[in-house]
Design an enzyme around this catalytic site. Structure first.
Site, PDB file in Angstrom:
ATOM      1  N   ASP A   1      -2.278  -0.766   7.377  1.00  0.00           N
ATOM      2  CA  ASP A   1      -1.612  -1.531   6.312  1.00  0.00           C
ATOM      3  C   ASP A   1      -2.345  -2.837   6.026  1.00  0.00           C
ATOM      4  O   ASP A   1      -2.625  -3.169   4.868  1.00  0.00           O
ATOM      5  CB  ASP A   1      -0.161  -1.855   6.710  1.00  0.00           C
ATOM      6  CG  ASP A   1       0.739  -0.634   6.693  1.00  0.00           C
ATOM      7  OD1 ASP A   1       0.212   0.484   6.585  1.00  0.00           O
ATOM      8  OD2 ASP A   1       1.968  -0.812   6.786  1.00  0.00           O
TER       9      ASP A   1
ATOM     10  N   SER B   1       5.180  -4.168   3.352  1.00  0.00           N
ATOM     11  CA  SER B   1       5.551  -5.565   3.043  1.00  0.00           C
ATOM     12  C   SER B   1       5.129  -6.495   4.174  1.00  0.00           C
ATOM     13  O   SER B   1       4.648  -7.605   3.934  1.00  0.00           O
ATOM     14  CB  SER B   1       7.055  -5.686   2.781  1.00  0.00           C
ATOM     15  OG  SER B   1       7.804  -5.502   3.980  1.00  0.00           O
ATOM     16  N   SER B   2       5.290  -6.038   5.433  1.00  0.00           N
ATOM     17  CA  SER B   2       4.967  -6.943   6.548  1.00  0.00           C
ATOM     18  C   SER B   2       3.471  -7.238   6.567  1.00  0.00           C
ATOM     19  O   SER B   2       3.055  -8.384   6.757  1.00  0.00           O
ATOM     20  CB  SER B   2       5.413  -6.353   7.880  1.00  0.00           C
ATOM     21  OG  SER B   2       4.759  -5.138   8.135  1.00  0.00           O
TER      22      SER B   2
ATOM     23  N   LYS C   1       0.838  -1.214   0.000  1.00  0.00           N
ATOM     24  CA  LYS C   1       0.000   0.000   0.000  1.00  0.00           C
ATOM     25  C   LYS C   1       0.866   1.255   0.000  1.00  0.00           C
ATOM     26  O   LYS C   1       2.060   1.193   0.356  1.00  0.00           O
ATOM     27  CB  LYS C   1      -0.922   0.001   1.232  1.00  0.00           C
ATOM     28  CG  LYS C   1      -0.157  -0.004   2.585  1.00  0.00           C
ATOM     29  CD  LYS C   1       0.168   1.317   3.121  1.00  0.00           C
ATOM     30  CE  LYS C   1       1.431   1.587   3.764  1.00  0.00           C
ATOM     31  NZ  LYS C   1       2.446   1.146   4.399  1.00  0.00           N
TER      32      LYS C   1
ATOM     33  N   SER D   1       7.923 -12.029  -2.680  1.00  0.00           N
ATOM     34  CA  SER D   1       7.232 -10.756  -2.750  1.00  0.00           C
ATOM     35  C   SER D   1       7.864  -9.879  -3.819  1.00  0.00           C
ATOM     36  O   SER D   1       9.066  -9.953  -4.055  1.00  0.00           O
ATOM     37  CB  SER D   1       7.317 -10.067  -1.387  1.00  0.00           C
ATOM     38  OG  SER D   1       6.539  -8.902  -1.386  1.00  0.00           O
TER      39      SER D   1
HETATM   40  N1  ADP Z   1       9.116 -10.929   1.383  1.00  0.00           N
HETATM   41  C1  ADP Z   1       9.259 -11.144   2.688  1.00  0.00           C
HETATM   42  N2  ADP Z   1       9.691 -12.337   3.139  1.00  0.00           N
HETATM   43  C2  ADP Z   1       9.821 -12.570   4.453  1.00  0.00           C
HETATM   44  N3  ADP Z   1       9.577 -11.647   5.417  1.00  0.00           N
HETATM   45  C3  ADP Z   1       9.156 -10.446   5.041  1.00  0.00           C
HETATM   46  C4  ADP Z   1       8.963 -10.136   3.657  1.00  0.00           C
HETATM   47  N4  ADP Z   1       8.511  -8.872   3.575  1.00  0.00           N
HETATM   48  C5  ADP Z   1       8.440  -8.400   4.854  1.00  0.00           C
HETATM   49  N5  ADP Z   1       8.830  -9.332   5.729  1.00  0.00           N
HETATM   50  C6  ADP Z   1       8.872  -9.177   7.206  1.00  0.00           C
HETATM   51  O1  ADP Z   1       8.404  -7.869   7.523  1.00  0.00           O
HETATM   52  C7  ADP Z   1       9.446  -7.066   8.113  1.00  0.00           C
HETATM   53  C8  ADP Z   1       9.400  -5.649   7.536  1.00  0.00           C
HETATM   54  O2  ADP Z   1       8.363  -4.971   8.129  1.00  0.00           O
HETATM   55  P1  ADP Z   1       8.321  -3.386   8.298  1.00  0.00           P
HETATM   56  O3  ADP Z   1       9.520  -2.920   9.043  1.00  0.00           O
HETATM   57  O4  ADP Z   1       6.984  -3.080   8.836  1.00  0.00           O
HETATM   58  O5  ADP Z   1       8.452  -2.837   6.833  1.00  0.00           O
HETATM   59  P2  ADP Z   1       7.335  -2.493   5.744  1.00  0.00           P
HETATM   60  O6  ADP Z   1       7.229  -1.012   5.784  1.00  0.00           O
HETATM   61  O7  ADP Z   1       7.863  -2.976   4.442  1.00  0.00           O
HETATM   62  O8  ADP Z   1       6.099  -3.204   6.156  1.00  0.00           O
HETATM   63  C9  ADP Z   1      10.740  -7.773   7.745  1.00  0.00           C
HETATM   64  O9  ADP Z   1      11.728  -7.549   8.739  1.00  0.00           O
HETATM   65  C10 ADP Z   1      10.315  -9.239   7.703  1.00  0.00           C
HETATM   66  O10 ADP Z   1      10.309  -9.793   8.988  1.00  0.00           O
HETATM   67  C1  PMV Z   2       3.933   4.575  10.556  1.00  0.00           C
HETATM   68  C2  PMV Z   2       2.654   3.797  10.259  1.00  0.00           C
HETATM   69  O1  PMV Z   2       1.552   4.716  10.309  1.00  0.00           O
HETATM   70  C3  PMV Z   2       2.677   3.215   8.843  1.00  0.00           C
HETATM   71  C4  PMV Z   2       3.778   2.216   8.638  1.00  0.00           C
HETATM   72  O2  PMV Z   2       3.824   1.750   7.301  1.00  0.00           O
HETATM   73  P1  PMV Z   2       5.042   0.831   6.820  1.00  0.00           P
HETATM   74  O3  PMV Z   2       5.129  -0.343   7.782  1.00  0.00           O
HETATM   75  O4  PMV Z   2       6.273   1.659   6.844  1.00  0.00           O
HETATM   76  O5  PMV Z   2       4.683   0.345   5.443  1.00  0.00           O
HETATM   77  C5  PMV Z   2       2.487   2.730  11.333  1.00  0.00           C
HETATM   78  C6  PMV Z   2       1.108   2.100  11.380  1.00  0.00           C
HETATM   79  O6  PMV Z   2       0.127   2.685  10.875  1.00  0.00           O
HETATM   80  O7  PMV Z   2       1.002   1.031  11.976  1.00  0.00           O
END
Ligand code: ADP
Ligand code: PMV
Length: 501
Positions: A267, A210-211, A68, A200
């Site tokens: 998200d 991504s998470s 997103k 992904s």
């Molecule tokens: N393709 C993937 N494969 C495995 N784990 C993933 C993948 N994408 C995300 N993750 C998990 O999600 C975490 C990233 O989350 P976060 O810090 O919230 O970043 P984002 O903003 O991309 O959501 C990574 O450390 C991992 O644990």
């Molecule tokens: C900073 C925040 O508003 C968005 C986080 O987005 P991302 O995990 O960075 O994709 C945290 C949340 O809404 O949980």
């Protein structure tokens, strides 16, 4: 729609759906699941289905969910303010492959983060997860992690890549915890051995959710495996589809809590439901209020990655510390962000919106600029993000803000309607020269999808379609290879993927 479905309402709907058989999973999915066994708790409406004759093995199947962009309101949304966000065409894909009955293991094969880990099903802490005082059901609204359950999981999480570097371990353990908490909450010791292979097309830890997208894939896969999801099927009534989406979303949020600590839920909500929404969660004990934005415009957005990694949990914690140190000031910054989001929502809802695209873009652009300034004051920008903004500002091509948690990750630029292609070309060259990565995405697409069984028409001559097995999935070459093999919504519409709509 204001998507606030209460717990009792969900339970009631579930029971009525199963008793008339209408809500049962669509033909092929249900047939495929007959071989599985469940937790034997008769609280669920699954007992009738359980009597069906068993088939030897579930076919391999896939789930997929998008990332997103948050257009307005990140961070403020964690404190109960509104955010505007839209699904993007970059997605995660999870392939579930059942093992033979004698193989009592669960394997996570997550090559994007170089994680390959196997647990013995019978060694997992089932007793505490199924303790009546602790047990949560698929229809429950779980808003906090149970510390005793987290502690019981710990030895099995510490086992995951114990010798990797601390940063890598964090990434591995976050992904493994979110899977295991959902698996132990929704599954049972009788669960069949499986391999969960995930790939992904989203950059990881770059603000594009991504998470959340991996948590949505896991939640949907496990709920399908325990047979409580109906469909998706083309003639599914809207309220039934919404109920399925709600259930997937609730458990995806639990997975997000394992990764983030304190997610707002925006998200996972966008990743599950797709499209574009205004999201607000004032009371964490209750479901959020989600307002679909049906007239969300096709915004000409540039999405650029700083390639500076960071974790969402870390950036959210930074704002938490500022709130402790400067509560009044922080509050007023968050209130201002809320006003920005509200203004953008008002502009979108205005009947005259879009009639003069220049004026609409100016208003949205100004709000983007203000929102970014407020995020800078919260301390979540980064020199690389500021560099992107500088480059765009110097050309006058549009308005830029960070998106997601910040501290690195991605920036979005809303382009001016009259920006010249030469200017854009120059800008893109600068991005490449300074090692930024530009993504071409479409906004507002489908949310969670299912490919059951894992067979697609990929333009190959293979009779009945191309079976997606682990080897093909793992060998697909990078982001493009994954998209070519199983991609949703980027190329032509693929036969096979289904969505709750
Ligand atoms: N393709 C993937 N494969 C495995 N784990 C993933 C993948 N994408 C995300 N993750 C998990 O999600 C975490 C990233 O989350 P976060 O810090 O919230 O970043 P984002 O903003 O991309 O959501 C990574 O450390 C991992 O644990
Ligand atoms: C900073 C925040 O508003 C968005 C986080 O987005 P991302 O995990 O960075 O994709 C945290 C949340 O809404 O949980």
């Amino acid at each position: 729609m204001k998507a606030t479905v209460g717990n009792e309402e969900i339970q009631e709907k579930l029971f009525s759906m199963s008793s008339n058989g209408k809500g049962a999973a669509n033909g092929s999915i249900e047939e495929g699941l007959n071989g599985l066994q469940f937790d034997g708790k008769d609280k669920s409406p699954r007992s009738n289905m359980d009597k069906k004759p068993s088939s030897p093995m579930m076919p391999a199947f896939m789930t997929s969910a998008p990332g997103k962009v948050i257009v307005y309101g990140e961070h403020a949304v964690v404190y109960g303010k509104a955010a505007m966000a839209a699904a993007i065409s970059l997605r995660s894909y999870l392939l579930v492959t059942a093992l033979s009955k004698s193989q009592r293991t669960i394997t996570l094969r997550f090559p994007d983060i170089s994680l390959d880990h196997t647990w013995e099903i019978d060694a997992l802490p089932w007793s505490i997860f199924s303790d009546p005082a602790k047990k949560k059901y698929y229809y429950d609204l779980v808003t906090t992690l149970d510390p005793d359950l987290v502690a019981a999981m710990q030895p099995h999480i510490s086992d995951v890549t114990p010798h990797a570097a601390p940063e890598t371990r964090k990434i591995h353990q976050a992904a493994a915890s979110s899977f295991l908490y959902l698996f132990l909450s929704l599954g049972s010791q009788k669960f069949p051995g499986c391999i969960y292979t995930l790939r992904s097309t989203l950059p990881i830890g770059a603000g594009l959710g991504s998470s959340a997208s991996i948590c949505v894939c896991t939640s949907a896969a496990l709920l399908l495996q325990i047979r409580i999801l109906a469909g998706p099927h083309p003639d599914q009534p809207r309220d039934e589809a919404e109920l399925q989406i709600e259930r997937i979303n609730r458990w995806a949020f639990v997975g997000e809590m394992c990764i983030h600590g304190n997610p707002s839920g925006v998200d996972n909500t966008v990743s599950t439901g797709g499209k574009a929404v205004i999201f607000k969660r004032e009371d964490y004990k209750r479901p959020p209020v989600v307002t679909p934005l049906r007239n969300f415009p096709e915004l000409p957005l540039l999405l650029v990655n700083t390639r500076q990694s960071r974790s969402t949990a870390g950036e959210v914690a930074k704002v938490g510390s500022l709130m402790k140190a400067q509560p009044e000031i922080t509050d007023s910054i968050l209130d201002s962000i809320d006003k920005v989001t509200e203004s953008a929502h008002r502009v979108l809802s205005d009947r005259s919106f879009g009639k003069n695209s220049h004026n609409s873009a100016e208003t949205f652009g100004e709000l983007i600029k203000i929102n970014h300034g407020l995020l800078v004051s919260l301390g979540v920008s980064h020199p690389r993000l500021e560099r992107i903004r500088e480059l765009v500002d110097s050309t006058g091509a549009g308005w830029t803000k960070l998106t997601g948690a910040g501290g690195g990750g991605c920036a979005i630029t809303l382009l001016k309607p009259d920006v010249e292609s030469e200017v854009l070309k120059d800008l893109e060259e600068r991005f490449v020269a300074e090692d930024f990565e530009r993504y071409k995405v479409t906004l507002g697409g489908d949310g969670v999808g299912v490919l059951w069984p894992a067979v697609l028409r990929n333009g190959s001559e293979e009779e009945g379609g191309e079976e997606i097995d682990q080897e093909k999935f793992l060998n697909a070459d990078g982001r493009d290879g994954v998209e070519r093999l199983v991609g949703v919504g980027v190329h032509e519409k693929r036969e096979g993927w289904k969505f709750w709509r």
